[in-house]
Scaffold this active site. Structure first.
Site, mmCIF file in Angstrom:
data_model
loop_
_atom_site.group_PDB
_atom_site.id
_atom_site.type_symbol
_atom_site.label_atom_id
_atom_site.label_comp_id
_atom_site.label_asym_id
_atom_site.label_seq_id
_atom_site.Cartn_x
_atom_site.Cartn_y
_atom_site.Cartn_z
ATOM 1 N N HIS A 101 0.836 -1.201 0.000
ATOM 2 C CA HIS A 101 0.000 0.000 0.000
ATOM 3 C C HIS A 101 0.862 1.239 0.000
ATOM 4 C CE1 HIS A 101 0.577 -1.369 4.171
ATOM 5 N NE2 HIS A 101 0.616 -0.085 4.496
ATOM 6 N N HIS A 103 0.704 5.204 1.226
ATOM 7 C CA HIS A 103 0.010 6.224 2.012
ATOM 8 C C HIS A 103 0.112 7.556 1.263
ATOM 9 C CE1 HIS A 103 0.061 3.999 5.974
ATOM 10 N NE2 HIS A 103 1.074 3.385 5.395
#
Ligand code: DGP
Length: 140
Positions: A101, A103
């Site tokens: 992922h 951010h």
């Protein structure tokens, strides 16, 4: 490819609800449940890859394009002064969910959130070792 024990796989598939800001065939973008600041969002691939090192190169490119567009939209919408793009790989680097992922974090002047690191000093020995290694074995 999916990992049955992975919470982000379930979010990616829509099995666990998320505050989704964008979705396409490869990625979902949703708000982080423990935000550093308002607008803190996560970009995840729909397939399971533990981290950036496992992510296929074509998805790396696509993730960065989404990060760029999202950073601009979030900055404009929230009135933030800047945006951090952060990606943690491995527990030692602060990763807590082992599904790749990115951010995207809106930042305000003096929001006191974090410096990501305390600057050290580049020594001649370390510099020479690394430059030599990458000269010998080019990255691409
Ligand atoms: P990292 O530490 O880089 O692995 O970041 C994981 C982030 O994921 C952390 O900021 C909190 C967020 N997070 C963890 N579980 C959930 C969840 O179930 N939903 C949402 N929206 N965010 C989550």
């Amino acid at each position: 490819m999916r990992n049955e024990n992975c919470i982000f796989c379930k979010i990616a598939a829509g099995e666990i609800p998320s505050a989704t800001l964008y979705e396409d065939e490869d990625f979902r973008v949703f708000l982080d449940l423990g935000p550093a600041n308002d607008g803190h969002a996560l970009i995840i691939p729909k397939e399971h890859y533990a981290n950036l090192l496992e992510l296929p190169e074509e998805l790396c490119g696509k993730a960065m394009v989404i990060a760029k567009k999202l950073a601009k939209r979030l900055k404009d919408f929230t009135g933030a002064d800047g945006v951090n793009i952060v990606n943690n790989n491995g527990e030692a680097a602060g990763q807590s969910v082992f599904h790749f992922h990115v951010h995207v974090i809106p930042r305000w002047k003096n929001d006191g959130k974090f410096p990501l690191w305390i600057p050290g000093e580049l020594t001649d020995e370390v510099r020479d070792k690394l430059v030599e290694e990458f000269k010998k074995n080019p990255l691409v």
